[in-house]
Design a protein around this motif. Structure first.
Motif, PDB file in Angstrom:
ATOM      1  N   TYR A 109       5.301   6.904  32.406  1.00 32.81           N
ATOM      2  CA  TYR A 109       4.142   7.547  33.166  1.00 32.81           C
ATOM      3  C   TYR A 109       3.185   8.049  31.970  1.00 32.81           C
ATOM      4  O   TYR A 109       3.508   9.205  31.646  1.00 32.81           O
ATOM      5  CB  TYR A 109       4.514   8.365  34.074  1.00 32.81           C
ATOM      6  CG  TYR A 109       3.236   8.550  35.060  1.00 32.81           C
ATOM      7  CD1 TYR A 109       2.730   7.652  36.020  1.00 32.81           C
ATOM      8  CD2 TYR A 109       2.354   9.805  35.010  1.00 32.81           C
ATOM      9  CE1 TYR A 109       1.457   8.057  36.848  1.00 32.81           C
ATOM     10  CE2 TYR A 109       1.477  10.191  35.659  1.00 32.81           C
ATOM     11  CZ  TYR A 109       1.050   9.242  36.466  1.00 32.81           C
ATOM     12  OH  TYR A 109       0.012   9.367  37.410  1.00 32.81           O
ATOM     13  N   PRO A 110       2.099   7.662  31.342  1.00 31.42           N
ATOM     14  CA  PRO A 110       1.257   8.260  30.702  1.00 31.42           C
ATOM     15  C   PRO A 110       0.193   9.068  31.448  1.00 31.42           C
ATOM     16  O   PRO A 110      -0.148   8.721  32.540  1.00 31.42           O
ATOM     17  CB  PRO A 110       0.543   7.331  29.882  1.00 31.42           C
ATOM     18  CG  PRO A 110       0.473   6.061  30.813  1.00 31.42           C
ATOM     19  CD  PRO A 110       1.802   6.166  31.817  1.00 31.42           C
ATOM     20  N   MET A 111      -0.316  10.248  30.982  1.00 31.24           N
ATOM     21  CA  MET A 111      -1.008  11.246  31.479  1.00 31.24           C
ATOM     22  C   MET A 111      -2.007  11.738  30.541  1.00 31.24           C
ATOM     23  O   MET A 111      -1.982  11.763  29.400  1.00 31.24           O
ATOM     24  CB  MET A 111      -0.297  12.760  32.086  1.00 31.24           C
ATOM     25  CG  MET A 111       0.447  12.238  33.014  1.00 31.24           C
ATOM     26  SD  MET A 111       1.219  13.664  33.782  1.00 31.24           S
ATOM     27  CE  MET A 111       2.308  14.324  32.584  1.00 31.24           C
ATOM     28  N   TYR A 112      -3.504  11.671  31.024  1.00 33.65           N
ATOM     29  CA  TYR A 112      -4.516  11.985  30.197  1.00 33.65           C
ATOM     30  C   TYR A 112      -5.409  13.326  30.793  1.00 33.65           C
ATOM     31  O   TYR A 112      -5.467  13.548  31.947  1.00 33.65           O
ATOM     32  CB  TYR A 112      -5.446  10.854  30.072  1.00 33.65           C
ATOM     33  CG  TYR A 112      -4.771   9.660  29.577  1.00 33.65           C
ATOM     34  CD1 TYR A 112      -4.657   9.163  28.309  1.00 33.65           C
ATOM     35  CD2 TYR A 112      -4.125   8.525  30.357  1.00 33.65           C
ATOM     36  CE1 TYR A 112      -3.912   8.214  27.829  1.00 33.65           C
ATOM     37  CE2 TYR A 112      -3.398   7.364  30.018  1.00 33.65           C
ATOM     38  CZ  TYR A 112      -3.327   7.186  28.813  1.00 33.65           C
ATOM     39  OH  TYR A 112      -2.721   6.119  28.291  1.00 33.65           O
ATOM     40  N   CYS A 113      -5.917  14.295  29.806  1.00 31.87           N
ATOM     41  CA  CYS A 113      -6.522  15.352  30.299  1.00 31.87           C
ATOM     42  C   CYS A 113      -7.838  15.431  28.969  1.00 31.87           C
ATOM     43  O   CYS A 113      -7.652  15.283  27.962  1.00 31.87           O
ATOM     44  CB  CYS A 113      -5.673  16.458  30.248  1.00 31.87           C
ATOM     45  SG  CYS A 113      -6.247  17.606  31.154  1.00 31.87           S
ATOM     46  N   SER A 114      -8.890  15.821  30.020  1.00 34.95           N
ATOM     47  CA  SER A 114     -10.183  16.071  28.959  1.00 34.95           C
ATOM     48  C   SER A 114     -10.346  17.647  29.362  1.00 34.95           C
ATOM     49  O   SER A 114     -10.710  17.857  30.152  1.00 34.95           O
ATOM     50  CB  SER A 114     -11.052  14.944  29.641  1.00 34.95           C
ATOM     51  OG  SER A 114     -12.307  15.401  28.705  1.00 34.95           O
ATOM     52  N   TYR A 115     -10.582  18.230  28.212  1.00 41.14           N
ATOM     53  CA  TYR A 115     -11.017  19.557  28.340  1.00 41.14           C
ATOM     54  C   TYR A 115     -11.500  20.133  27.098  1.00 41.14           C
ATOM     55  O   TYR A 115     -10.908  19.977  25.925  1.00 41.14           O
ATOM     56  CB  TYR A 115      -9.723  20.377  28.517  1.00 41.14           C
ATOM     57  CG  TYR A 115      -9.856  21.839  28.707  1.00 41.14           C
ATOM     58  CD1 TYR A 115     -10.480  22.300  29.946  1.00 41.14           C
ATOM     59  CD2 TYR A 115      -9.468  22.833  27.691  1.00 41.14           C
ATOM     60  CE1 TYR A 115     -10.738  23.541  30.298  1.00 41.14           C
ATOM     61  CE2 TYR A 115      -9.742  24.223  27.977  1.00 41.14           C
ATOM     62  CZ  TYR A 115     -10.328  24.489  29.052  1.00 41.14           C
ATOM     63  OH  TYR A 115     -10.588  25.931  29.129  1.00 41.14           O
ATOM     64  N   SER A 116     -13.074  20.527  27.040  1.00 42.86           N
ATOM     65  CA  SER A 116     -13.523  20.732  26.053  1.00 42.86           C
ATOM     66  C   SER A 116     -14.214  22.216  26.032  1.00 42.86           C
ATOM     67  O   SER A 116     -14.830  22.663  25.096  1.00 42.86           O
ATOM     68  CB  SER A 116     -14.727  19.738  25.827  1.00 42.86           C
ATOM     69  OG  SER A 116     -15.571  19.784  27.006  1.00 42.86           O
ATOM     70  N   SER A 117     -14.253  22.773  27.348  1.00 46.04           N
ATOM     71  CA  SER A 117     -14.820  24.124  27.580  1.00 46.04           C
ATOM     72  C   SER A 117     -14.029  24.994  27.206  1.00 46.04           C
ATOM     73  O   SER A 117     -13.638  25.975  27.922  1.00 46.04           O
ATOM     74  CB  SER A 117     -15.279  24.078  28.884  1.00 46.04           C
ATOM     75  OG  SER A 117     -14.326  24.040  30.049  1.00 46.04           O
ATOM     76  N   TRP A 118     -13.438  25.225  25.902  1.00 51.27           N
ATOM     77  CA  TRP A 118     -12.459  26.136  25.490  1.00 51.27           C
ATOM     78  C   TRP A 118     -13.306  27.690  25.426  1.00 51.27           C
ATOM     79  O   TRP A 118     -14.313  27.758  25.015  1.00 51.27           O
ATOM     80  CB  TRP A 118     -12.089  25.843  24.183  1.00 51.27           C
ATOM     81  CG  TRP A 118     -10.947  24.660  24.116  1.00 51.27           C
ATOM     82  CD1 TRP A 118     -11.198  23.585  23.946  1.00 51.27           C
ATOM     83  CD2 TRP A 118      -9.543  24.720  24.341  1.00 51.27           C
ATOM     84  NE1 TRP A 118     -10.083  22.687  23.935  1.00 51.27           N
ATOM     85  CE2 TRP A 118      -9.110  23.546  24.148  1.00 51.27           C
ATOM     86  CE3 TRP A 118      -8.649  25.891  24.744  1.00 51.27           C
ATOM     87  CZ2 TRP A 118      -7.829  23.028  24.626  1.00 51.27           C
ATOM     88  CZ3 TRP A 118      -7.313  25.678  25.012  1.00 51.27           C
ATOM     89  CH2 TRP A 118      -6.908  24.269  24.937  1.00 51.27           C
ATOM     90  N   ALA A 119     -12.654  28.703  25.947  1.00 46.10           N
ATOM     91  CA  ALA A 119     -12.794  30.008  25.662  1.00 46.10           C
ATOM     92  C   ALA A 119     -12.511  30.288  24.269  1.00 46.10           C
ATOM     93  O   ALA A 119     -11.688  29.790  23.661  1.00 46.10           O
ATOM     94  CB  ALA A 119     -12.388  30.884  26.869  1.00 46.10           C
ATOM     95  N   SER A 120     -13.014  31.372  23.865  1.00 44.03           N
ATOM     96  CA  SER A 120     -12.601  32.040  22.574  1.00 44.03           C
ATOM     97  C   SER A 120     -11.450  32.196  22.588  1.00 44.03           C
ATOM     98  O   SER A 120     -10.595  32.231  21.617  1.00 44.03           O
ATOM     99  CB  SER A 120     -13.316  33.477  22.160  1.00 44.03           C
ATOM    100  OG  SER A 120     -14.761  33.064  22.176  1.00 44.03           O
ATOM    101  N   ARG A 121     -10.739  32.791  23.743  1.00 44.45           N
ATOM    102  CA  ARG A 121      -9.435  33.083  23.946  1.00 44.45           C
ATOM    103  C   ARG A 121      -8.843  32.658  25.263  1.00 44.45           C
ATOM    104  O   ARG A 121      -9.498  33.078  26.302  1.00 44.45           O
ATOM    105  CB  ARG A 121      -9.106  34.575  23.530  1.00 44.45           C
ATOM    106  CG  ARG A 121      -7.441  35.065  23.970  1.00 44.45           C
ATOM    107  CD  ARG A 121      -7.215  36.185  23.726  1.00 44.45           C
ATOM    108  NE  ARG A 121      -7.860  37.237  24.469  1.00 44.45           N
ATOM    109  CZ  ARG A 121      -7.659  38.766  24.563  1.00 44.45           C
ATOM    110  NH1 ARG A 121      -7.053  39.231  23.433  1.00 44.45           N
ATOM    111  NH2 ARG A 121      -8.440  39.332  25.185  1.00 44.45           N
TER     112      ARG A 121
END
Length: 793
Positions: A109-121
């Motif tokens: 079972y492959p899973m994918y996640c898109s996340y680009s709105s990183w905070a500084s910490r």
């Protein structure tokens, strides 16, 4: 093991913020075993265990419904990272029918996640690890923290060239270790294209505990150090997470998290809370109030309050120590975003699964009985849907549900409010397993004894509960008697319904049965509905209200008494007047009344008749009858004993008139007349006497004590020192079994006490008279209260 296609509905997954969420359907895992493997792009599948999970950012647990849940950080050890924006992770789900996992089926079972709105910490407080990640372009050290951090600078001179090292600061001092050594201690450190992250287990040797706004926090204070040529990079990778903050009441649970955490916010004056979100499982709750959640925050605290049983969580039935109760579970997360001068933006996420302690919920028995329908209707609840009724006992007789239905019991589930239910039982009053007791005058108390056996929860733990339901209704009709007479008898007729079941008939204090009927000369006849009792005028038990010359007014009483308590409910009486020219009546108190018919030739003057004592003349008379009334102790009455009887004897004689002559013999015209009178009394006779307290205000209405029957010693001295008088207390009216002396006897008001006084002196000239007889509460004759039985004979 072979690789198979996933069954439909077996796996659900999502990407919430920077966390992979995967849920397995427990229904498809029933009776099976499973394992998870993490696919490493380089090393292949790695079996997931607890140590690997906490170090690499994985969590394997269950949701509140019992479905296996797997969560993984996008910065996990085996997650493929593309430019810190696209993340993928492949998990092998192995399923077997054997605990050894042989013959396992493997689902990839492959899973994918898109996340680009990183905070500084960004900080994640998971159930089994703490994780902090920071952008590498963030200033390393706050100006206000210069002293603390610059003290570590001499250590940096020894940082290995082009290698990351970690500096931990704890109460025991500073510790600098290589990243590879940190991994051995359960830490995970790495850098990506633009970030550096540290993952730490809770309560490590390098951690410290502090209390912030009443919440215990576990923190790891660390600096990540990197040196390359002329560059020395120091990055604050301190992380702090709450380890408690949960409180409970009977109706709600509360989760508290500090708003400002000093170790994470150096310059508190620049702190500004930007956004607070809460969620359940992997879903953000946009409007918590719609689900009756309460999300509150102020300058120091963020507080989430969830009502027990609220939507999103699960109420589960349980049994603890034989007590039924419930446990409520809910999986929450909190996301707090703030800014400050040092870090610009911090996103702080806490994931918390909360389970309440066992909360007893004693089931209630709801009596909906319908007396007018003679039907018990008893509801038993409230229970959650995970409870079922498996057996029931009625009147202490066990039944399965199928047997109960065949017996005629009606059992069905009843829905209640708040998604609860109950079990309703309907049983007729007339069912043989219902206890019936005759109470009061005309009522029946129906008692239903129920023992429930309940299966609780998925574990099917058995829970037992007993209940007793009563209903009293006036459904008994007291019998009514009809009396009448003929020339020589009195008659009583009454219905037989209920006789011997609820009531018995008593003549005086003796049970009216076949023996008494034969002994006393009565005649009893019954048909299907009635009893007819014939009582001769001069039979035992007839009460003579008026006795006069040639006339008797007689009454016969029959008492209707309860079978169990002997309480008198009705007194049936028949009273008639009889014309009788000749009779003799011997009263129990020793009074004798006789109407004598004189048939002599020639006739005599009835006024001149007398008893042995010539002063005892007739009260009334005419030409042929004389009426006498006297006591057996007077008028020259003699007494003798024959067997079990005492016989008193007197005689009526005539005073002859004589004509005086000059010499003997004397000449008279009157015939010789003598009529012998005999009265028979049983030597052992039971008399019913009432005892009244001498001081009613101090007299208890109920009690027990040591009952000692004694005679008046003073009377002994006055009469004769050698008198042998014995008094005893009998257990019943038969006077066969007696209580031992000094035995405690318990009596209720109205309940008879059978006393016997016996003269054992064999002297023929000795008689026993009870002058005064009484009962006291102690051995002192003169104590009060005092119950008088006989006074002055």
């Amino acid at each position: 093991s072979a690789v198979y296609v996933l069954p439909p509905g077996f796996v659900e997954s999502s990407c919430r913020s920077r966390i992979f969420w995967m849920k397995l359907n427990k229904l498809l895992l029933q009776g099976k075993f499973f394992q998870l493997e993490i696919n490493d792009p380089n090393a292949g599948p790695i079996l997931l265990d607890e140590k690997l999970a906490s170090r690499c950012g994985y969590v394997l647990s269950e949701d509140v419904w019992g479905n296996p849940v797997f969560r993984a950080s996008v910065l996990g050890c085996h997650v493929a990272n593309e430019a810190d924006e696209l993340f993928s992770l492949t998990v092998n789900i192995k399923v077997s029918s054997f605990s050894s996992m042989r013959a396992a089926v493997t689902y990839v079972y492959p899973m994918y996640c898109s996340y680009s709105s990183w905070a500084s910490r960004e900080i994640v407080c998971e159930e089994n690890y703490m994780e902090v990640s920071v952008k590498t372009d963030v200033p390393a050290v706050s100006n206000d923290y210069t002293v603390a951090w610059m003290s570590a600078l001499p250590e940096t001179q020894n940082v290995a060239y082009q290698l990351w090292q970690l500096m931990f600061v704890s109460p025991s001092g500073r510790k600098r270790i290589m990243v590879s050594d940190a991994a051995k201690l359960g830490y995970s450190f790495n850098n990506t294209l633009s970030r550096v992250y540290l993952r730490a287990p809770y309560h490590s040797n390098e951690s410290d505990t502090s209390v912030v706004s009443g919440v215990n926090m576990n923190m790891v204070t660390s600096t990540s150090m990197y040196r390359q040529r002329w560059l020395l990079l120091l990055i604050d990778t301190t992380v702090s997470c709450p380890v408690d903050g949960i409180s409970f009441t009977d109706t709600a649970l509360t989760w508290t998290v500090p708003s400002v955490i000093p170790t994470l916010v150096v310059q508190e004056s620049t702190f500004l809370s930007r956004n607070i979100l809460m969620g359940v499982d992997d879903r953000v709750i946009v409007n918590p109030e719609e689900k009756n959640y309460l999300l509150e925050h102020n300058e120091t605290l963020i507080r989430i309050t969830i009502p027990i049983g609220a939507e999103g969580g699960k109420l589960k039935s349980s049994v603890s120590g034989g007590v039924y109760g419930v446990i409520y579970s809910i999986a929450l997360f909190l996301e707090h975003t703030w800014t400050d001068t040092d870090w610009q933006t911090t996103k702080y996420t806490v994931i918390k699964s909360i389970t309440t302690p066992f909360m007893p919920q004693i089931p209630t028995v709801i009596n909906n009985t319908l007396p007018e329908e003679r039907l018990f209707n008893v509801a038993f609840g409230h229970f959650l849907p995970d409870v079922s009724l498996v057996a029931i006992a009625v009147g202490n007789v066990p039944f399965t549900l199928r047997e109960a239905q065949r017996q005629g019991f009606k059992i069905y589930e009843t829905p209640f409010s708040n998604r609860t239910k109950g079990f309703t039982l309907e049983i007729s009053f007339d069912d043989p397993y219902v206890l019936k007791e005759y109470v009061n005058r005309n009522e029946t108390k129906y008692t239903l004894l129920i023992n429930y056996t309940i299966s609780v929860g998925e574990e099917m733990t058995l829970y037992y509960h007993s209940a007793e339901v009563e209903c009293v209704i006036a459904d008994i009709e007291l019998p009514a008697a009809v009396g009448y007479c003929d020339d020589e008898n009195l008659y009583l007729a009454m219905p037989t319904l209920g006789l011997h079941q609820y009531w018995n008939l008593y003549v005086g204090n003796k049970l009216l049965n076949q023996h008494l009927v034969l002994t006393n000369g009565y005649l009893a006849a019954t048909n299907s509905t009635h009893l007819i009792l014939q009582i001769p005028l001069f039979a035992v038990g007839v009460i003579y209200e008026e006795v006069s010359f040639q006339k008797i007014k007689a009454r016969f009483d029959v008492a209707l008494r309860k079978v169990r308590t002997m309480e008198t409910l009705e007194m049936f009486s028949v009273s008639c007047s009889f014309n009788s020219s000749a009779f003799i009546i011997c009263h129990p108190d020793g009074t004798v009344m006789i109407s004598a018919q004189m048939k002599t030739v020639p006739a005599i003057d009835m006024s001149k008749t007398k008893l042995r004592d010539s002063s005892c003349k007739p009260r009334e008379y005419n030409e042929a009858h004389a009426f006498f009334k006297f006591h057996v102790t007077t008028c020259g009455t003699s007494v003798r004993f024959e067997g079990d009887h005492i016989i008193y004897e007197n005689e009526i004689s005539y005073e002859k008139e004589t004509l005086p002559g000059q010499s003997v013999p004397t000449i008279t015209r009157d015939p010789d007349y003598r009529l012998t009178i005999l009265c028979y009394y049983r030597a052992k006779e039971t008399l019913v006497l009432g005892a009244l307290p001498s001081d009613p205000s101090t007299s208890p209405t109920f009690g027990s004590g040591t009952m000692v029957s004694r005679s008046n010693i003073a009377v002994h001295r006055r009469t004769r020192q050698a008198l042998n008088v014995v008094s005893r207390v009998s257990k019943d009216e038969s006077f066969v079994e007696f209580y031992e002396p000094n035995v405690e006897i318990l009596k209720r008001p109205g309940e008879p006490v059978f006393l016997e006084v016996e003269l054992k002196d064999e002297s023929p000239g000795t008689e026993l008279y009870l002058e005064d007889c009484w009962v006291t509460g102690s051995l002192d004759f003169n104590s009060t209260p005092r119950w008088n039985i006989t006074v002055d004979g």
